[in-house]
Design a protein around this motif. Structure first.
Motif, PDB file in Angstrom:
ATOM      1  N   VAL A  15       0.840  -1.197   0.000  1.00  0.00           N
ATOM      2  CA  VAL A  15       0.000   0.000   0.000  1.00  0.00           C
ATOM      3  C   VAL A  15       0.876   1.248   0.000  1.00  0.00           C
ATOM      4  O   VAL A  15       0.650   2.183  -0.775  1.00  0.00           O
ATOM      5  N   GLU A  16       1.881   1.281   0.863  1.00  0.00           N
ATOM      6  CA  GLU A  16       2.771   2.442   0.927  1.00  0.00           C
ATOM      7  C   GLU A  16       3.526   2.638  -0.382  1.00  0.00           C
ATOM      8  O   GLU A  16       3.723   3.766  -0.829  1.00  0.00           O
ATOM      9  N   TRP A  18       2.463   1.809  -3.396  1.00  0.00           N
ATOM     10  CA  TRP A  18       1.504   2.341  -4.355  1.00  0.00           C
ATOM     11  C   TRP A  18       1.248   3.823  -4.083  1.00  0.00           C
ATOM     12  O   TRP A  18       1.245   4.647  -4.999  1.00  0.00           O
ATOM     13  N   ARG A  19       1.066   4.175  -2.812  1.00  0.00           N
ATOM     14  CA  ARG A  19       0.849   5.578  -2.450  1.00  0.00           C
ATOM     15  C   ARG A  19       2.057   6.423  -2.855  1.00  0.00           C
ATOM     16  O   ARG A  19       1.896   7.522  -3.379  1.00  0.00           O
ATOM     17  N   VAL A  22       1.991   7.087  -6.608  1.00  0.00           N
ATOM     18  CA  VAL A  22       0.968   8.081  -6.960  1.00  0.00           C
ATOM     19  C   VAL A  22       1.445   9.488  -6.594  1.00  0.00           C
ATOM     20  O   VAL A  22       1.292  10.432  -7.381  1.00  0.00           O
ATOM     21  N   LEU A  23       2.033   9.641  -5.427  1.00  0.00           N
ATOM     22  CA  LEU A  23       2.497  10.955  -4.975  1.00  0.00           C
ATOM     23  C   LEU A  23       3.647  11.478  -5.829  1.00  0.00           C
ATOM     24  O   LEU A  23       3.682  12.661  -6.171  1.00  0.00           O
ATOM     25  N   ALA A  37       3.291   9.017   2.083  1.00  0.00           N
ATOM     26  CA  ALA A  37       2.891   7.639   1.791  1.00  0.00           C
ATOM     27  C   ALA A  37       2.778   6.815   3.065  1.00  0.00           C
ATOM     28  O   ALA A  37       1.898   5.960   3.192  1.00  0.00           O
ATOM     29  N   GLU A  40      -1.189   8.828   7.444  1.00  0.00           N
ATOM     30  CA  GLU A  40      -2.613   8.582   7.227  1.00  0.00           C
ATOM     31  C   GLU A  40      -3.264   9.699   6.419  1.00  0.00           C
ATOM     32  O   GLU A  40      -4.488   9.775   6.328  1.00  0.00           O
ATOM     33  N   ASP A  42      -4.859  11.744   3.508  1.00  0.00           N
ATOM     34  CA  ASP A  42      -5.721  11.308   2.414  1.00  0.00           C
ATOM     35  C   ASP A  42      -5.000  11.497   1.089  1.00  0.00           C
ATOM     36  O   ASP A  42      -4.684  12.621   0.692  1.00  0.00           O
ATOM     37  N   LEU A  43      -4.740  10.398   0.409  1.00  0.00           N
ATOM     38  CA  LEU A  43      -3.993  10.417  -0.846  1.00  0.00           C
ATOM     39  C   LEU A  43      -4.693  11.259  -1.908  1.00  0.00           C
ATOM     40  O   LEU A  43      -4.061  12.047  -2.607  1.00  0.00           O
ATOM     41  N   HIS A  44      -5.991  11.117  -2.027  1.00  0.00           N
ATOM     42  CA  HIS A  44      -6.731  11.839  -3.054  1.00  0.00           C
ATOM     43  C   HIS A  44      -6.698  13.343  -2.806  1.00  0.00           C
ATOM     44  O   HIS A  44      -6.599  14.132  -3.748  1.00  0.00           O
ATOM     45  N   CYS A  46      -4.234  14.919  -1.273  1.00  0.00           N
ATOM     46  CA  CYS A  46      -2.855  15.308  -1.608  1.00  0.00           C
ATOM     47  C   CYS A  46      -2.737  15.624  -3.095  1.00  0.00           C
ATOM     48  O   CYS A  46      -2.250  16.688  -3.489  1.00  0.00           O
TER      49      CYS A  46
END
Length: 64
Positions: A15-16, A18-19, A22-23, A37, A40, A42-44, A46
């Motif tokens: 998960v980290e 993938w985050r 994306v970042l 990443a 906690e 929110d990726l979206h 960011c």
């Protein structure tokens, strides 16, 4: 005995990772992307902040 689900390290790493990807693709510098990443945040949100013109450093300050 009650079993509780255990968050496995390998799943968390995936998960980290993938985050982080994306970042970085959104324009965050690597050290900042790594912090976000693993957090906690929110990726979206960011990515949305940067897409709307917010500096990645400022976006991270807002979300961390």
């Amino acid at each position: 005995m009650t079993e509780t689900p255990v968050w496995r390290e390998d799943e968390q790493s995936k998960v980290e990772s993938w985050r982080l990807h994306v970042l970085i693709m959104a324009g965050f510098p690597l050290p900042l992307a790594e912090r976000l990443a693993a957090s906690e945040a929110d990726l979206h949100t960011c990515v949305q902040l940067v897409d709307e013109g917010c500096n990645p450093v400022t976006a991270a300050e807002i979300l961390l």
